[in-house]
Design an enzyme around this catalytic site. Structure first.
Site: not given
Ligand code: FES
Ligand SMILES: [Fe+2]
Length: 462
Positions: A123, A225, A228, A233, A376
């Site tokens: 709006h 970790d 792992h 890797h 990962d």
């Molecule tokens: S102006 Fe109406 S929802 Fe933002």
């Molecule tokens: Fe990793």
């Protein structure tokens, strides 16, 4: 009937935390066990949004992303869409990206420069960069005697603060200061944020991706970790670097884990182990060449951490790898999905060529197209999916590595454990998780078991 004098109170409402003692019991520290439901259950996830993401300090941005008034980035705090914007007075504000009229987003883009405000698409209500309602082009509301413009605006994030370039926010007006939330963990953060007098910056853009996993799997992976990496890797590293990745010895006496309030770093002291995995010898030389200068600034222990095999998580969902310069947030999107935001952080004073090598290096290792990230991500997705099985979910998960590794005589800040092949930081992470679920007051949270043991901070150049 609508009474024009009984105007709606449009002040921000920050939901209060309560307590979820049953959920807190899902973490059993004495047995080093975690209940699998914490990774899959919708009710537990909703409780996390309130108890953890509604209260904790959460990473928002790096100041270098928004240097001028009106510069902004969009991010998330939990599932709340947030605009982070530099104000005219130079301070940084953060606001819910949701119009107070019907809730529409007022900002559709991820980031922008020198905005004068935000206009809702629905709006046409317009808001200043300070979140205040300015009005509309048609001035229709100025003719409505029941409408008080000054009482309406975008909901501000309750507290916003920076630590050495990193900006954090919390929805809890009663949360302790950002520095108190970190506690002495700042000593470790400074390895990345203060190893050079010029400070740091994010370079390039932000890479965004989705992983079908619970947010805690990546957070616990980065909190401690390294186990792992040798397995997960290895083949990817061979393919990309043309040989096995050298992470040093699997058990290194000098490696340690440190944890404060659930924030954690696990690190070797090998100077350049992680930087080496980016695959640019020039970068290794650069890091090693700065060693003496960093040692003079931060002391030997932290100078050895700058490029080392190391990873870190700031509780709950902000993580990074110092040696590879990748910084990331795991935004929760339900119990089984995250949006992953990734950046490259460098020292401002670095030569442009070095910055560029870090940027390229982090992209080929830890980005959606990066080899290590794909390794990962697959693991975290299967962890999340496998735990959903009806029988599977009733089995406990084992977090018991290194239970006798406490290094209580260490003078390093926080709870310190020896060796990197260890679940110690993950146990601290889930202990903190349980504290957030159990306690409704920050007094209790700050006195809880994950609080740092009282000891003075080591001198910078020890
Ligand atoms: S102006 Fe109406 S929802 Fe933002
Ligand atoms: Fe990793």
């Amino acid at each position: 009937m609508c009474d024009a004098k009984a105007r709606p109170d449009m002040r921000p409402v920050y939901p209060k935390a309560g307590s979820y003692p049953d959920f807190a019991d899902l973490v059993d520290d004495s047995r080093a066990q975690v209940d699998r439901r914490v990774f899959i259950d919708r009710a537990i996830y909703e409780a996390e949004l309130r108890q953890i993401f509604g209260r904790a300090w959460l990473f928002l941005a790096h100041e270098s992303q928004i240097p001028n008034p009106g510069d902004f980035v969009r991010t998330y705090m939990g599932e709340d869409d947030v605009i982070v914007v530099r104000q005219r007075n130079g301070r940084i504000g953060a606001y819910l990206n949701s119009c107070p009229h019907r809730g529409n987003r007022v900002c559709m883009v991820d980031s922008g420069k020198k905005a004068r405000g935000f206009i809702c698409n629905y709006h046409g209500w317009s808001f200043g960069i300070d979140g205040r309602l300015n009005g509309t082009d048609g001035k229709v509301y100025d003719k409505d005697p029941g409408f008080e413009k000054s009482a309406i605006g975008l909901t501000p994030v309750a507290q916003v603060a920076s630590y050495k370039g990193l900006v954090f926010g919390t929805f809890d007006p009663e949360a302790p200061s950002l520095e108190d939330y970190f506690g002495p963990f700042t000593w470790y953060l400074d390895v990345m944020l203060d190893n050079d007098e010029g400070g740091t910056e994010f370079i390039g853009g932000c890479v965004k991706s989705t992983v079908e996993c619970n947010w805690k799997f990546p957070a616990e992976n980065f909190v401690g970790d390294i186990l792992h990496a040798f397995w997960t890797h290895q083949s990817g590293a061979e393919a990309i670097l043309g040989g096995a990745v050298d992470l040093g010895s699997r058990y290194d006496e000098r490696a340690f884990q440190a944890s404060v309030y659930g924030h954690g770093i696990e690190t070797n002291l090998d100077k350049v182990g992680n930087t080496r995995t980016l695959g640019f010898p020039e970068l290794n030389d650069y890091v090693l060449g700065r060693y003496e200068a960093v040692k003079a600034r931060l002391g030997e222990v932290r100078a050895r951490m700058v490029g080392a095999v190391s990873s870190c998580t700031v509780f709950p969902n902000f993580s990074f790898l110092p040696g590879q310069a990748t910084f990331r947030v795991w935004h929760p999107k339900g119990p089984d999905r995250i949006d992953l935001y990734t950046w490259t952080l460098v020292n401002k004073n670095m030569p442009e060529r070095i910055k560029e090598l870090y940027r390229k290096g982090t992209m080929i290792t830890f980005s959606p197209g990066g080899v290590f990230e794909m390794d990962d991500g697959e693991n975290w997705e299967y962890c999340t999916k496998a735990n959903q099985g009806w029988v599977t979910r009733h089995q406990k998960l084992h977090y018991g590595l290194g239970q006798d590794s406490a290094w209580s005589e260490s003078d390093l800040p926080g709870h310190i454990h020896r060796g990197s092949l260890n679940d110690a930081n993950q146990r601290q992470f889930y202990k903190r998780w349980a504290e957030f679920m159990r306690f409704d007051s920050w007094g209790d949270l700050q006195r809880a078991e994950t609080a740092p043991p009282a000891k003075p901070l080591p001198q910078a150049a020890e």
